[in-house]
Scaffold this active site. Structure first.
Site, PDB file in Angstrom:
ATOM      1  N   GLU A   1       0.914  -1.158   0.143  1.00  0.00           N
ATOM      2  CA  GLU A   1       0.004  -0.073   0.083  1.00  0.00           C
ATOM      3  C   GLU A   1       0.911   1.230   0.075  1.00  0.00           C
ATOM      4  OE1 GLU A   1      -4.179  -1.130   2.284  1.00  0.00           O
ATOM      5  OE2 GLU A   1      -2.420  -1.046   3.573  1.00  0.00           O
TER       6      GLU A   1
HETATM    7  C1  TNX Z   1      -4.640  -3.891   4.467  1.00  0.00           C
HETATM    8  S1  TNX Z   1      -3.282  -6.221   3.891  1.00  0.00           S
HETATM    9  C2  TNX Z   1      -3.498  -3.921   5.100  1.00  0.00           C
HETATM   10  C3  TNX Z   1      -3.192  -3.220   6.546  1.00  0.00           C
HETATM   11  C4  TNX Z   1      -4.594  -2.947   6.929  1.00  0.00           C
HETATM   12  C5  TNX Z   1      -5.529  -4.275   6.835  1.00  0.00           C
HETATM   13  C6  TNX Z   1      -6.879  -4.116   7.232  1.00  0.00           C
HETATM   14  C7  TNX Z   1      -1.965  -5.156   3.878  1.00  0.00           C
HETATM   15  C8  TNX Z   1      -0.995  -5.787   3.524  1.00  0.00           C
HETATM   16  N1  TNX Z   1      -2.461  -4.030   4.450  1.00  0.00           N
HETATM   17  O1  TNX Z   1      -2.548  -2.095   6.650  1.00  0.00           O
HETATM   18  O2  TNX Z   1      -4.581  -3.201   8.327  1.00  0.00           O
HETATM   19  O3  TNX Z   1      -5.941  -4.018   5.253  1.00  0.00           O
HETATM   20  O4  TNX Z   1      -7.976  -5.224   7.042  1.00  0.00           O
END
Ligand code: TNX
Length: 524
Positions: A341
């Site tokens: 992300e």
């Molecule tokens: C996505 S899964 C994220 C996390 C959040 C989560 C909440 C991932 C690699 N990153 O930063 O906590 O969703 O479900």
């Protein structure tokens, strides 16, 4: 009562105390009783092969010993088994080496049984003896968890209970389908104490999971002491989502978690999330944010906005210190760099960053893991890619490495079970127990076959989970169900069967004081 069990904040000891009282009543009036849920033989994950024999069960008695053949690691497995069984049974159960006699429990690590594999075992029980054989101490440990589940649920009690302690006559031959069977705990969004993490490890151990992935840093908190960079934890660990006190693990704390997991043959995978999800690190080291001074510690839940300054050598000097110190404390061969992300960088900047980190991780003798976003950048074949939302998985395989599958709609244990679930998020959908259970990793993704998969892992992100009772509520029964997806042959498992076996484990969870969700899908 039902309501009480659903309360995640209430001390989860209440059900255990009630169960104890009930157990006490039973022993006061030993009348013939019909088979209760706890007497159903329910092994989770389902063994590859289990045959119920017709003979009489094995009964633990005052003379029963646990007799070990193997090295000190095998003796440690025996000691852990004994310490589980002694309080409830009130039996001495001495651990001894040498030849097992009639009435003993024999634990044997056999150098000539390589065919059992790294974690496989054979377990036979008859009226005369219990015999557990493996090729490794890890296999022995997995087998002891089966033995534990063959005993009545009351064996999990920490107080003595007067009753017969029997193991049904069985012949089991078992080994895991996937080498990687993990759970991830996000200790950054909410901090969990060492004891709480150990309680989580206890859950993994009972269900034969073998990887504890700790998400040790994120925007909201840096949770591990780095001696050469003390501000990271001292400043970056000072709060959490919602503004609570936060906290961090000293290196000694972290080592004790690693040792606790290691004794249960669970590998700890440390994750430092970068270059994004890094606000806590940037607040403690403002020079790493390209002159844009991060405002403050963050106690909200938005993602994607923070990033290390990837064009600055100072960033890589810090990462080098962090990886070196964490790798030195971690016996397992992996270092997870996050990588998810990142919205604040160009693809070129992101790829250069991942390449630099991969080089650092390799130099410190560890194998890199990253969330699936790293799959778009050149990787070593030893690097593992952790799938989660599935945009970049196809490109990941071109580098020759394997995938860890963590599909949101199946394995994200921070997703609500149903719309009415008070805790959790639902961006990936509602994930009830059947969703977690009813899938085959080998056919779940297009162009990904069983050989491309190291295994599966269930993440528990903790934005909405303030304590370990809340974590347990989200994890149970979904994590035991997922443990079976990772361990048992596809042909040996079915939803209709597991929903009954899961129900039979509830008395065990209550004895252990573990919170859980009474999903309407389970045959309680
Ligand atoms: C996505 S899964 C994220 C996390 C959040 C989560 C909440 C991932 C690699 N990153 O930063 O906590 O969703 O479900």
């Amino acid at each position: 009562m039902r309501r009480a069990r659903e309360q995640y904040r209430a001390a989860s000891l209440l059900p255990a105390v009630l169960a104890l009282l009930l157990a006490g009543c039973r022993s006061a009036a030993p009348a013939p009783v019909p088979m209760k849920a706890e007497e159903v033989v329910s092994v989770i994950p389902a063994p590859a092969s289990m045959v119920r024999e017709s003979g009489a069960p094995f009964t633990l008695g005052a003379a029963t010993r646990i007799v070990v053949t193997g090295d000190s690691a095998a003796v440690m497995v025996a000691e852990l088994l004994a310490s589980r069984l002694r309080p409830s049974t009130g039996l001495a159960l001495p651990v001894a080496r040498g030849d097992a006699a009639a009435g003993d429990i024999a634990l044997v690590v056999a150098p000539d049984r390589a065919a059992l594999g790294d974690e496989g075992y054979e377990l036979t029980a008859s009226s005369g003896a219990v015999r557990l054989v493996s090729f490794t101490p890890a296999g022995l440990f997995r087998g002891t968890q089966t033995l534990r589940q063959l005993l009545p649920a009351a064996v999990e009690s920490d107080m003595k209970i007067s009753r017969a302690w029997t193991v049904p006559a069985v012949a089991i031959a078992d080994r895991p389908r996937f080498a990687w069977r993990g759970a991830m705990l996000d200790v950054s969004r909410h901090f969990f104490t060492v004891r709480e993490v150990e309680q989580f490890v206890d859950l993994l151990a009972l269900y034969k999971l073998n990887v504890l992935h700790l998400h040790l840093s994120d925007d909201q908190g840096w949770r591990i002491e780095i001696l050469s960079r003390p501000a990271l934890a001292a400043v970056g660990g000072a709060t959490q989502v919602g503004g609570g006190r936060g906290g961090y693990y000293t290196q000694q704390d972290y080592s004790s978690i690693v040792a606790y997991a290691g004794a249960r043959h669970i590998t700890v995978v440390p994750e430092i999330d970068m270059p994004g999800h890094s606000n806590a690190a940037l607040v403690s080291n403002p020079q790493l944010s390209c002159g844009k001074r991060p405002a403050a510690l963050f106690t909200g839940t938005e993602v994607g906005w923070s990033t290390f300054c990837v064009d600055s050598e100072a960033t890589y000097a810090l990462i080098d210190d962090v990886v070196r110190e964490i790798a030195a404390l971690t016996p397992g061969p992996y270092f997870h760099m996050g990588g998810d992300e990142v919205q604040a960088l160009t693809p070129g900047q992101y790829a250069r960053f991942v390449g630099r980190v991969q080089e650092i991780v390799g130099r410190h003798g560890t194998r890199m893991i990253g969330w699936e976003e790293i799959g778009k950048t050149p990787l070593r074949a030893t690097t593992l890619v952790q799938q989660w939302r599935n945009d970049s998985v196809g490109s990941a395989l071109q580098w020759g490495g394997k995938l860890i599958l963590s599909p949101g709609r199946k394995t994200y244990l921070d997703m609500k079970y149903v719309p009415a679930t008070e805790l959790g998020l639902h961006w990936a959908g509602y994930v009830d127990v059947r969703d977690s259970y009813d899938w085959d990793p080998a056919t779940y993704l297009k162009n990904v076959t069983e050989r491309d998969i190291a295994g599966i892992e269930a993440p528990i992100w903790s934005e909405t989970l303030p304590n370990i009772g809340a974590v347990q509520y989200m994890a149970i029964p979904r994590l035991p169900a997922l443990a079976e997806v990772g361990w048992s042959p596809q042909a040996a498992r079915s939803w209709d069967d597991v929903r009954v076996r899961l129900a039979a484990h509830a008395p065990r969870w209550r004895q252990l004081g573990w919170n859980y969700h009474r999903s309407e899908q389970i045959a309680w």
